[in-house]
Design a protein around this motif. Structure first.
Motif, PDB file in Angstrom:
ATOM      1  N   PHE A  53      11.314 -10.119  -7.161  1.00  0.00           N
ATOM      2  CA  PHE A  53      10.230  -9.926  -6.193  1.00  0.00           C
ATOM      3  C   PHE A  53      10.193  -8.467  -5.733  1.00  0.00           C
ATOM      4  O   PHE A  53       9.132  -7.837  -5.693  1.00  0.00           O
ATOM      5  CB  PHE A  53      10.468 -10.867  -5.009  1.00  0.00           C
ATOM      6  CG  PHE A  53       9.367 -10.880  -3.984  1.00  0.00           C
ATOM      7  CD1 PHE A  53       8.086 -11.270  -4.317  1.00  0.00           C
ATOM      8  CD2 PHE A  53       9.627 -10.513  -2.670  1.00  0.00           C
ATOM      9  CE1 PHE A  53       7.069 -11.287  -3.374  1.00  0.00           C
ATOM     10  CE2 PHE A  53       8.615 -10.535  -1.719  1.00  0.00           C
ATOM     11  CZ  PHE A  53       7.346 -10.920  -2.076  1.00  0.00           C
ATOM     12  N   LEU A  54      11.394  -7.929  -5.417  1.00  0.00           N
ATOM     13  CA  LEU A  54      11.491  -6.533  -4.993  1.00  0.00           C
ATOM     14  C   LEU A  54      10.957  -5.603  -6.075  1.00  0.00           C
ATOM     15  O   LEU A  54      10.194  -4.668  -5.801  1.00  0.00           O
ATOM     16  CB  LEU A  54      12.960  -6.207  -4.682  1.00  0.00           C
ATOM     17  CG  LEU A  54      13.305  -4.775  -4.305  1.00  0.00           C
ATOM     18  CD1 LEU A  54      12.663  -4.422  -2.973  1.00  0.00           C
ATOM     19  CD2 LEU A  54      14.804  -4.578  -4.203  1.00  0.00           C
ATOM     20  N   PHE A  55      11.332  -5.884  -7.320  1.00  0.00           N
ATOM     21  CA  PHE A  55      10.873  -5.083  -8.453  1.00  0.00           C
ATOM     22  C   PHE A  55       9.343  -5.115  -8.548  1.00  0.00           C
ATOM     23  O   PHE A  55       8.689  -4.076  -8.693  1.00  0.00           O
ATOM     24  CB  PHE A  55      11.531  -5.621  -9.729  1.00  0.00           C
ATOM     25  CG  PHE A  55      10.865  -5.192 -11.001  1.00  0.00           C
ATOM     26  CD1 PHE A  55      10.928  -3.876 -11.419  1.00  0.00           C
ATOM     27  CD2 PHE A  55      10.165  -6.111 -11.778  1.00  0.00           C
ATOM     28  CE1 PHE A  55      10.306  -3.482 -12.590  1.00  0.00           C
ATOM     29  CE2 PHE A  55       9.545  -5.724 -12.945  1.00  0.00           C
ATOM     30  CZ  PHE A  55       9.605  -4.403 -13.359  1.00  0.00           C
ATOM     31  N   LYS A 104       6.125  -1.801  12.474  1.00  0.00           N
ATOM     32  CA  LYS A 104       4.750  -1.804  12.977  1.00  0.00           C
ATOM     33  C   LYS A 104       3.752  -1.848  11.816  1.00  0.00           C
ATOM     34  O   LYS A 104       2.752  -2.551  11.874  1.00  0.00           O
ATOM     35  CB  LYS A 104       4.518  -0.556  13.833  1.00  0.00           C
ATOM     36  CG  LYS A 104       3.304  -0.656  14.739  1.00  0.00           C
ATOM     37  CD  LYS A 104       3.178   0.556  15.632  1.00  0.00           C
ATOM     38  CE  LYS A 104       1.864   0.519  16.379  1.00  0.00           C
ATOM     39  NZ  LYS A 104       1.664   1.717  17.202  1.00  0.00           N
ATOM     40  N   GLU A 105       4.067  -1.108  10.744  1.00  0.00           N
ATOM     41  CA  GLU A 105       3.192  -1.099   9.559  1.00  0.00           C
ATOM     42  C   GLU A 105       3.116  -2.491   8.924  1.00  0.00           C
ATOM     43  O   GLU A 105       2.053  -2.949   8.542  1.00  0.00           O
ATOM     44  CB  GLU A 105       3.762  -0.142   8.500  1.00  0.00           C
ATOM     45  CG  GLU A 105       3.610   1.310   8.832  1.00  0.00           C
ATOM     46  CD  GLU A 105       2.426   1.899   8.110  1.00  0.00           C
ATOM     47  OE1 GLU A 105       2.338   1.713   6.889  1.00  0.00           O
ATOM     48  OE2 GLU A 105       1.582   2.525   8.772  1.00  0.00           O
ATOM     49  N   LEU A 106       4.275  -3.138   8.804  1.00  0.00           N
ATOM     50  CA  LEU A 106       4.308  -4.446   8.143  1.00  0.00           C
ATOM     51  C   LEU A 106       3.714  -5.522   9.034  1.00  0.00           C
ATOM     52  O   LEU A 106       3.218  -6.535   8.549  1.00  0.00           O
ATOM     53  CB  LEU A 106       5.736  -4.816   7.755  1.00  0.00           C
ATOM     54  CG  LEU A 106       6.395  -3.893   6.734  1.00  0.00           C
ATOM     55  CD1 LEU A 106       7.826  -4.316   6.489  1.00  0.00           C
ATOM     56  CD2 LEU A 106       5.635  -3.887   5.423  1.00  0.00           C
ATOM     57  N   MET A 150       9.822  -4.609   2.696  1.00  0.00           N
ATOM     58  CA  MET A 150       9.436  -6.015   2.560  1.00  0.00           C
ATOM     59  C   MET A 150      10.329  -6.713   1.533  1.00  0.00           C
ATOM     60  O   MET A 150      10.801  -7.837   1.764  1.00  0.00           O
ATOM     61  CB  MET A 150       7.973  -6.087   2.117  1.00  0.00           C
ATOM     62  CG  MET A 150       7.423  -7.477   2.121  1.00  0.00           C
ATOM     63  SD  MET A 150       7.435  -8.087   3.816  1.00  0.00           S
ATOM     64  CE  MET A 150       6.807  -9.699   3.586  1.00  0.00           C
ATOM     65  N   GLY A 151      10.585  -6.040   0.417  1.00  0.00           N
ATOM     66  CA  GLY A 151      11.417  -6.617  -0.633  1.00  0.00           C
ATOM     67  C   GLY A 151      12.839  -6.855  -0.144  1.00  0.00           C
ATOM     68  O   GLY A 151      13.429  -7.903  -0.411  1.00  0.00           O
ATOM     69  N   LEU A 152      13.379  -5.887   0.611  1.00  0.00           N
ATOM     70  CA  LEU A 152      14.745  -6.042   1.112  1.00  0.00           C
ATOM     71  C   LEU A 152      14.817  -7.152   2.155  1.00  0.00           C
ATOM     72  O   LEU A 152      15.773  -7.938   2.172  1.00  0.00           O
ATOM     73  CB  LEU A 152      15.248  -4.715   1.706  1.00  0.00           C
ATOM     74  CG  LEU A 152      15.497  -3.610   0.681  1.00  0.00           C
ATOM     75  CD1 LEU A 152      15.931  -2.323   1.376  1.00  0.00           C
ATOM     76  CD2 LEU A 152      16.553  -4.033  -0.339  1.00  0.00           C
ATOM     77  N   ALA A 153      13.795  -7.242   3.010  1.00  0.00           N
ATOM     78  CA  ALA A 153      13.774  -8.304   4.021  1.00  0.00           C
ATOM     79  C   ALA A 153      13.746  -9.669   3.336  1.00  0.00           C
ATOM     80  O   ALA A 153      14.489 -10.588   3.708  1.00  0.00           O
ATOM     81  CB  ALA A 153      12.567  -8.138   4.937  1.00  0.00           C
ATOM     82  N   ASN A 196       0.816  -1.216   0.000  1.00  0.00           N
ATOM     83  CA  ASN A 196       0.000   0.000   0.000  1.00  0.00           C
ATOM     84  C   ASN A 196       0.848   1.264   0.000  1.00  0.00           C
ATOM     85  O   ASN A 196       0.329   2.364  -0.155  1.00  0.00           O
ATOM     86  CB  ASN A 196      -0.996  -0.004   1.161  1.00  0.00           C
ATOM     87  CG  ASN A 196      -0.326  -0.337   2.460  1.00  0.00           C
ATOM     88  OD1 ASN A 196       0.897  -0.500   2.506  1.00  0.00           O
ATOM     89  ND2 ASN A 196      -1.085  -0.432   3.522  1.00  0.00           N
ATOM     90  N   SER A 197       2.165   1.127   0.166  1.00  0.00           N
ATOM     91  CA  SER A 197       3.040   2.276  -0.038  1.00  0.00           C
ATOM     92  C   SER A 197       4.378   1.778  -0.562  1.00  0.00           C
ATOM     93  O   SER A 197       4.757   0.625  -0.326  1.00  0.00           O
ATOM     94  CB  SER A 197       3.233   3.057   1.267  1.00  0.00           C
ATOM     95  OG  SER A 197       4.132   2.372   2.093  1.00  0.00           O
ATOM     96  N   ALA A 198       5.089   2.649  -1.247  1.00  0.00           N
ATOM     97  CA  ALA A 198       6.364   2.249  -1.850  1.00  0.00           C
ATOM     98  C   ALA A 198       7.374   1.886  -0.761  1.00  0.00           C
ATOM     99  O   ALA A 198       8.170   0.968  -0.927  1.00  0.00           O
ATOM    100  CB  ALA A 198       6.898   3.381  -2.723  1.00  0.00           C
ATOM    101  N   MET A 199       7.315   2.603   0.380  1.00  0.00           N
ATOM    102  CA  MET A 199       8.274   2.358   1.454  1.00  0.00           C
ATOM    103  C   MET A 199       8.074   0.957   2.047  1.00  0.00           C
ATOM    104  O   MET A 199       9.041   0.222   2.248  1.00  0.00           O
ATOM    105  CB  MET A 199       8.102   3.421   2.539  1.00  0.00           C
ATOM    106  CG  MET A 199       9.289   3.528   3.445  1.00  0.00           C
ATOM    107  SD  MET A 199      10.774   3.785   2.461  1.00  0.00           S
ATOM    108  CE  MET A 199      11.998   3.826   3.690  1.00  0.00           C
ATOM    109  N   ASN A 200       6.806   0.603   2.330  1.00  0.00           N
ATOM    110  CA  ASN A 200       6.527  -0.739   2.850  1.00  0.00           C
ATOM    111  C   ASN A 200       6.996  -1.804   1.868  1.00  0.00           C
ATOM    112  O   ASN A 200       7.582  -2.814   2.265  1.00  0.00           O
ATOM    113  CB  ASN A 200       5.023  -0.921   3.081  1.00  0.00           C
ATOM    114  CG  ASN A 200       4.554  -0.170   4.305  1.00  0.00           C
ATOM    115  OD1 ASN A 200       5.348   0.450   4.994  1.00  0.00           O
ATOM    116  ND2 ASN A 200       3.267  -0.223   4.571  1.00  0.00           N
ATOM    117  N   ALA A 201       6.737  -1.557   0.575  1.00  0.00           N
ATOM    118  CA  ALA A 201       7.129  -2.519  -0.450  1.00  0.00           C
ATOM    119  C   ALA A 201       8.644  -2.679  -0.468  1.00  0.00           C
ATOM    120  O   ALA A 201       9.168  -3.795  -0.543  1.00  0.00           O
ATOM    121  CB  ALA A 201       6.624  -2.056  -1.816  1.00  0.00           C
TER     122      ALA A 201
END
Lengths: 227, 218
Positions: B145-147, B103-105, B48-51, B40-45
């Motif tokens: 996946f990150l992309f 917290k968001e994730l 998540m992608g880096l994790a 829902n936001s680029a930052m969360n994505a």
């Protein structure tokens, strides 16, 4: 992969089955190493995480008690709330935070409480104005409610606004959205009734413990609004 | 599809296939849970992608280096232990470094354990190939996946909030298309991107189609 033509020769001897001991040992070693690593990362990150939790709790106290400029921690001893300095508190002793305005008048208390939510423990903090005898703010500190539904307990600002002038007596009740008739009722979240009721239950339980203590300390009667 | 060859151009291919030709989200349609839930936001994505990148690359490196010592009867359990350990490490690290995003994730960080892209790469690749190739394969898949997450998260944030990485793009007259950051928006945007990918694939000559990849699941 290319299909091998069928040959009528004795197949190569099947690989010997490893013994059960070997299987169990492999799992045990893997589990042991994983445990070691988990504990190490926990210990390494613990100080940072604890510091952040304390700081975010302090910040939250200012938000749930409007007009607060300074805070003081209190514990309940010998029938009275007593101010404690850092380090004076026993390790498992429950405490609440008193909030003071710019003229050092006490406004009320911020009380942390927790209880079972829909999926996991919900931890929250709410502000109680001791003069108006109202709950004046609530913030969820920690929860793992369903994304998109239960997480509205902190994402839905209409729900959070329920707790801005809420009468905690005789007890708080959650009602269907739009059916609120009294000042001790809150609008539950459609689709997340369990999470909404959980919040109400947590606050009611905590009120039953702390409100008599607060009013015993300040010498008010608190069971009815008329006194 | 799986090769033991370690020629340099083959190595490059192992890397690049996960990014584009076998993209885990857009082609294999794997890992839908985090893809729909946290974009829902680029930052969360991004986080998540880096994790996932860390967990997948770490697990592939470890699985391919210890593969000869793990009896095949308990291999899946061992992979899960390895993956779960990496997830715990990244979970605590994120909690210490970026607590707000953590917290968001929410529950989706621990849920990386059950992301089928990760277990899939261990079983299909890392358990049969060298460390070098497995790491390249894992990096390719995680970058793919990150992309995919970034494409979804970016689009949804731009449409639903009018911002990218929290930076306002269109000024205050932009009326945000709120549904795009709500759960249905995830399905809508993913559906549109998949439509585009399939249209793109159908336009290319038949030879580029790989029948082994035509089975979405997970």
């Amino acid at each position: 992969m290319k299909q091998q033509p069928i040959q009528w020769v004795k197949p190569p001897k099947a690989e010997q089955e490893p013994s059960s001991t070997r299987l169990v040992l492999t799992m045990a070693v893997a589990g042991f190493l994983s445990g070691l690593l988990t504990i190490s990362i926990y210990l390494v990150t613990l100080p940072t995480i604890t510091a952040y939790k304390i700081e975010s709790l302090r910040q939250a106290v200012f938000r749930v008690l409007p007009n607060t400029v300074s805070i003081q921690e209190y514990v309940y001893r010998d029938g009275q709330l007593r101010a404690v300095k850092d380090g004076e508190k026993a390790k498992d002793e429950a405490s609440i935070y008193g909030g003071f305005d710019i003229r050092q008048n006490m406004l009320g208390y911020a009380i942390a409480a927790e209880g079972a939510g829909f999926q996991d423990t919900i931890r929250l903090l709410y502000g109680y104005d001791k003069v108006q005898k109202r709950i004046v703010g609530m913030e969820v500190l920690d929860s793992r409610e369903t994304p998109g539904l239960g997480d509205k307990i902190y994402k839905d600002l209409d729900f959070v606004a329920n707790f801005k002038a809420l009468n905690p007596l005789p007890e708080i009740k959650a009602v269907k959205k739009g059916q609120r008739t009294a000042d001790n009722q809150i609008d539950a979240i459609t689709g997340a009734t369990i999470s909404s009721v959980a919040i109400v239950k947590i606050i009611n339980q905590s009120n039953a413990l702390w409100l008599p203590r607060i009013h015993a300390t300040h010498g008010h009667c608190f069971r009815s609004l008329s006194c | 599809m799986l090769t033991q060859n370690s020629a340099p151009d083959n190595a490059y291919d192992e890397f690049i296939k996960g990014v584009w030709r076998e993209n885990p989200v857009f082609v294999q349609v794997l890992g839908m849970c985090p893809t729909l839930a946290v974009t829902n936001s680029a930052m969360n994505a991004l986080v998540m992608g880096l994790a996932t990148f860390f967990v997948l690359t770490g697990s592939s490196a470890l699985v391919s280096s210890v593969k000869d010592w793990i009896p095949k009867q308990v291999r899946i359990s061992c992979y899960v232990i390895i993956i779960a350990t990496f997830v715990t490490v990244i979970d605590y690290t994120l909690l210490a470094l970026v607590p707000k995003i953590h917290k968001e994730l929410g529950a989706f960080i621990p849920l990386i354990v059950v992301n089928c892209i990760i277990l899939g790469r261990q079983e299909a690749f890392a358990s049969k190939n060298t460390v070098y190739l497995s790491v390249l394969d894992a990096m390719g898949s995680s970058i793919g996946f990150l992309f995919a997450l970034l494409a979804l998260g970016g689009l949804r944030e731009i449409l639903g909030v009018g911002a990218l990485f929290g930076v306002n793009l269109f000024g205050e007259h932009y009326e945000p298309w709120v549904i795009m950051v709500l759960p249905p928006g995830g399905f809508l945007v993913l559906g549109l991107i998949l439509l585009f990918f399939n249209w793109f694939k159908a336009r290319k000559p038949e030879k580029s189609l790989n029948p082994a990849l035509e089975t979405p699941h997970g």
